[in-house]
Design an enzyme around this catalytic site. Structure first.
Site, PDB file in Angstrom:
ATOM      1  N   ASP A  24       6.879  -2.176  -3.429  1.00  0.00           N
ATOM      2  CA  ASP A  24       7.424  -1.920  -4.835  1.00  0.00           C
ATOM      3  C   ASP A  24       8.743  -1.853  -4.805  1.00  0.00           C
ATOM      4  O   ASP A  24       9.472  -2.130  -3.916  1.00  0.00           O
ATOM      5  CB  ASP A  24       6.800  -0.812  -5.374  1.00  0.00           C
ATOM      6  CG  ASP A  24       5.364  -0.626  -5.213  1.00  0.00           C
ATOM      7  OD1 ASP A  24       4.715  -1.818  -5.731  1.00  0.00           O
ATOM      8  OD2 ASP A  24       4.689   0.389  -5.418  1.00  0.00           O
TER       9      ASP A  24
ATOM     10  N   TYR B 122       3.248   2.099   7.507  1.00  0.00           N
ATOM     11  CA  TYR B 122       4.152   2.425   6.644  1.00  0.00           C
ATOM     12  C   TYR B 122       4.555   3.851   7.241  1.00  0.00           C
ATOM     13  O   TYR B 122       4.066   4.700   7.871  1.00  0.00           O
ATOM     14  CB  TYR B 122       3.707   2.743   5.246  1.00  0.00           C
ATOM     15  CG  TYR B 122       3.828   1.525   4.343  1.00  0.00           C
ATOM     16  CD1 TYR B 122       4.890   1.222   3.584  1.00  0.00           C
ATOM     17  CD2 TYR B 122       2.533   0.691   4.213  1.00  0.00           C
ATOM     18  CE1 TYR B 122       4.875  -0.221   2.707  1.00  0.00           C
ATOM     19  CE2 TYR B 122       2.355  -0.397   3.551  1.00  0.00           C
ATOM     20  CZ  TYR B 122       3.640  -0.812   2.918  1.00  0.00           C
ATOM     21  OH  TYR B 122       3.671  -1.967   2.144  1.00  0.00           O
TER      22      TYR B 122
END
Length: 249
Positions: free
Chosen positions: A52, A110
């Site tokens: 994003d 992540y």
């Protein structure tokens, strides 16, 4: 036709995410433009995922096709020479013709970074909170994640995805030099999934939610149950794994 993998890193601060879109500059767009300039022909690259806006990557991968055999060492150097300073190409390597950066990835990892102190040098990469969190409870919640596979509750509404099933193999909180780090590894992730999970765990760490509440949110499979998310600037894509067969000997 020859297929090549690009291994890269980027600071996402100045980009509207990875994937090309009509309203804003993206990482994919920048790399495609520069690669097309060097090869003197339009090139399309396919990324391993879609980070994003504002999310960073210590390691991202992408692939592209080219008719001729390329000097990858030279191309890597030349590409780094014309890309902006917030995008780095580690290497470009030849792979099997049917290897796919997105669909052949075995796992993605992540990390999210939280601090409790002012840090003038890393403000853009740390999410600052005022009070320390209860990491014991947050790790208890982390251990629960591997019991589930449907993470609809943590998926952004109106996401264009065929399934909300993800298999999480690792989720844990650690503290390194006063910085709380959440690490999560799975075969795939949904849009805004990591940030939603972190935001919910912060509520657990603040004793605003219980472990039972956390289970209820997951089992509801309803995004409306979700109360919290966190900013993108402290989230990093740190690793992507592939099976050995995609690489040429």
């Amino acid at each position: 036709m020859n297929r090549y993998f690009i291994y890269l890193a980027y600071n996402g601060r100045n980009y509207c995410g990875w994937q090309i879109q009509p309203n804003g500059i993206t990482v994919q767009q920048r790399i495609q433009q520069c690669l097309s300039i060097l090869l003197r022909k339009s090139v399309t690259i396919i990324g391993a995922g879609r980070t994003d806006a504002g999310v960073h990557a210590n390691l991202m991968t992408a692939h592209f096709d080219w008719e001729e055999i390329l000097s990858t060492t030279s191309l890597t150097k030349r590409l780094n020479g014309i890309l902006p300073c917030d995008i780095l190409i580690y290497k470009i390597i030849p792979v099997k013709k049917n290897a796919h950066a997105r669909f052949d990835a075995i796992s993605r990892k992540y990390k999210y970074y939280i601090t409790y102190q002012k840090n003038p040098f890393r403000n853009e990469q740390l999410f600052r909170l005022k009070q320390p969190l209860n990491k014991h409870l947050m790790n208890e919640a982390s251990n629960i994640l591997s019991e589930y596979s449907d993470f609809t509750s943590f998926c952004k509404l109106h996401s264009n995805t065929r399934t909300n099933v993800c298999r999480i193999s690792k989720a844990e909180w650690n503290t390194v030099q006063g910085i709380d780090i959440f690490t999560i590894k799975a075969d795939r992730f949904l849009r805004n999934m990591v940030r939603s999970i972190v935001g919910t765990m912060i509520d657990i760490g603040k004793n605003k939610l219980s472990i039972t509440d956390f289970r209820k949110i997951i089992e509801s499979k309803n995004h409306i149950m979700l109360k919290s998310s966190v900013p993108a600037h402290a989230l990093f894509l740190t690793d992507i794994e592939y099976p050995n067969w995609i690489f040429k000997n």
